[in-house]
Design an enzyme around this catalytic site. Structure first.
Site, PDB file in Angstrom:
ATOM      1  N   PHE A   1       0.752  -1.331   0.023  1.00  0.00           N
ATOM      2  CA  PHE A   1      -0.147   0.106   0.130  1.00  0.00           C
ATOM      3  C   PHE A   1       0.845   1.224  -0.011  1.00  0.00           C
ATOM      4  CE2 PHE A   1      -2.158   3.244   2.670  1.00  0.00           C
ATOM      5  CZ  PHE A   1      -3.522   3.439   1.940  1.00  0.00           C
TER       6      PHE A   1
ATOM      7  N   THR B   1       2.475   6.941   2.280  1.00  0.00           N
ATOM      8  CA  THR B   1       3.370   7.604   2.709  1.00  0.00           C
ATOM      9  C   THR B   1       4.550   8.100   2.175  1.00  0.00           C
ATOM     10  OG1 THR B   1       2.813   6.702   5.050  1.00  0.00           O
ATOM     11  CG2 THR B   1       5.020   7.951   4.732  1.00  0.00           C
TER      12      THR B   1
ATOM     13  N   PRO C   1       8.223  10.438   1.671  1.00  0.00           N
ATOM     14  CA  PRO C   1       9.629  10.698   2.415  1.00  0.00           C
ATOM     15  C   PRO C   1       9.200  12.144   3.092  1.00  0.00           C
ATOM     16  CG  PRO C   1      10.443   9.876   0.585  1.00  0.00           C
ATOM     17  CD  PRO C   1       8.872   9.838   0.231  1.00  0.00           C
TER      18      PRO C   1
ATOM     19  N   GLU D   1       0.426   4.330  10.891  1.00  0.00           N
ATOM     20  CA  GLU D   1      -1.058   4.362  10.521  1.00  0.00           C
ATOM     21  C   GLU D   1      -1.653   5.391  11.231  1.00  0.00           C
ATOM     22  OE1 GLU D   1      -2.638   1.569   8.695  1.00  0.00           O
ATOM     23  OE2 GLU D   1      -0.883   0.455   8.351  1.00  0.00           O
TER      24      GLU D   1
END
Length: 384
Positions: free
Chosen positions: A129, A132, A134, A363
């Site tokens: 998934f 996110t 950097p 998360e």
């Protein structure tokens, strides 16, 4: 260890069977080896994935396509037993089912579902998934990864970071900016221009594969886009599914640490008696027991809310914030009871403790979930 609050008495027969089956799997297939995996920074995903598929835990809360179709509480119980083994094991299952399979199941085309979900449920294909980045973790709305139309195709460019399963995945669900808003793309990892180097030198979640993802003019057909969602609703709904598994899973990590501390306190002798006979040690154990019980109550209640269709994202934030912090505090206290032995992999405590430092952050960080609750209380969004 005795279930003082009799929480599992509230589980039905199927849920108890799932509990016992997953607990046995972890005892037989994971616990004898996970200390070595952690020390060596390896996770035998290709060996474990088919076994987890046969166990029925991959996408277990989804219907059809070879998925078990269980209720939410059953999924939570499975996550609890998996994380009693290791957070990396539960992370693998969470990412596969809640972050990779769930968006295809909820928002994908029939072709995408047919191509990927049966293989992923069986553990024959592994997913990851990509959200996110950097420079954009807690602020995904400003992600830089983008996809541009080129005729009937899409061309994907950008990067993602801290991606569980990235280097071993067969398919990545990647979220990117487009002229129409944020969209999700189903990206086979053998597509030219896709690369996923593993992140090394981790001191947490070592028995887990963590990677960066890079997209260098990755050309995708129009059929790669998830047709059923546009905007942050897509990835955030996936994160809610995964966070639900986390708030259950950390109860298992807390239980494993507490059990190790109790057993050690009963057998470790100092000053001619077991250290469990000292008041200070009993005080630590008692408060650990209370915190673990409260976390279990929270998980069970939120599971029941989810099964009744009444669970809200801010309630999931409550559960993740409270339960991860409780589990981490229990792990740290357990480490003090074990003394010097607490920093060795002969016992599970330091492994759980360092893993939970990552679970505290991923998360949704502790800070973000704190602000979600702050907004729920005041009506004032502090992070916008």
């Amino acid at each position: 260890m005795d279930d003082l609050l009799r929480l599992d008495d509230q589980l039905n027969g199927d849920q108890r069977l799932i509990r016992d089956t997953v607990r046995s799997f972890v005892a037989e297939r994971v616990l004898p080896h996970v200390g070595d995996w952690f020390e060596e920074a390896v996770f035998p995903a290709r060996e474990l994935a088919p076994a987890l598929g046969s166990l029925g835990v991959l996408g277990m809360h989804l219907d059809g396509y070879g998925c078990a179709g269980t209720d939410a509480t059953s999924y939570g119980v499975a996550c609890r037993e998996l994380e009693a083994g290791d957070s990396g094991l539960r992370s693998f299952v969470s990412v596969q089912g809640s972050l990779a399979m769930f968006p295809i199941w909820r928002y994908g085309s029939d072709e995408q579902k047919d191509e990927w979900l049966p293989r992923m449920a069986a553990g024959e294909a592994i997913g990851c998934f990509g959200l996110t980045e950097p420079d954009h973790g807690s602020d995904p709305a400003n992600m830089r990864t983008h996809a541009k139309r080129d005729g009937s195709d899409w061309v994907l460019n950008g990067s993602k970071m801290w991606i569980t399963n990235g280097s071993i995945a067969d398919v990545a669900v990647v979220w990117a900016q487009t002229d129409d808003g944020i969209r999700g793309f189903v990206v086979p990892t053998d597509t030219p221009g896709f690369s996923a180097p593993e992140i090394h030198k981790k001191l947490s979640l070592r028995a887990s594969v963590t990677s960066s993802l890079y997209f260098d003019d990755v050309r995708l057909p129009g059929s790669a886009v998830l047709p059923g969602v546009t905007g942050l609703k897509g990835p955030l709904s996936c994160l809610s599914e995964a966070r639900f598994g986390i708030l259950w899973g950390v109860v298992g990590a807390a239980r494993a640490c507490l059990e190790a501390a109790v057993e050690y306190a009963k057998t470790r002798v100092q000053f001619d008696k077991p250290i469990g006979a000292f008041q200070l040690t009993q005080q630590k154990l008692a408060w650990m027991y209370v915190a673990a019980g409260q976390a279990g109550l929270t998980a069970l209640h939120l599971g029941q809310l989810k099964d009744s269709g009444r669970l809200e994202p801010r309630q999931i934030s409550f559960g993740k914030l409270a339960n991860v912090r409780a589990a981490l505090d229990i792990a740290r206290q357990a480490r003090t009871i074990l003394g010097g032995n607490g920093i060795t992999l002969e016992y599970p405590v330091i492994r759980h403790m360092t893993n939970l430092e990552s679970v505290l952050t991923y998360e949704g960080t502790e800070e973000i979930h704190t602000l979600v609750l702050g907004e729920a209380l005041t009506g004032l969004p502090a992070y916008r």
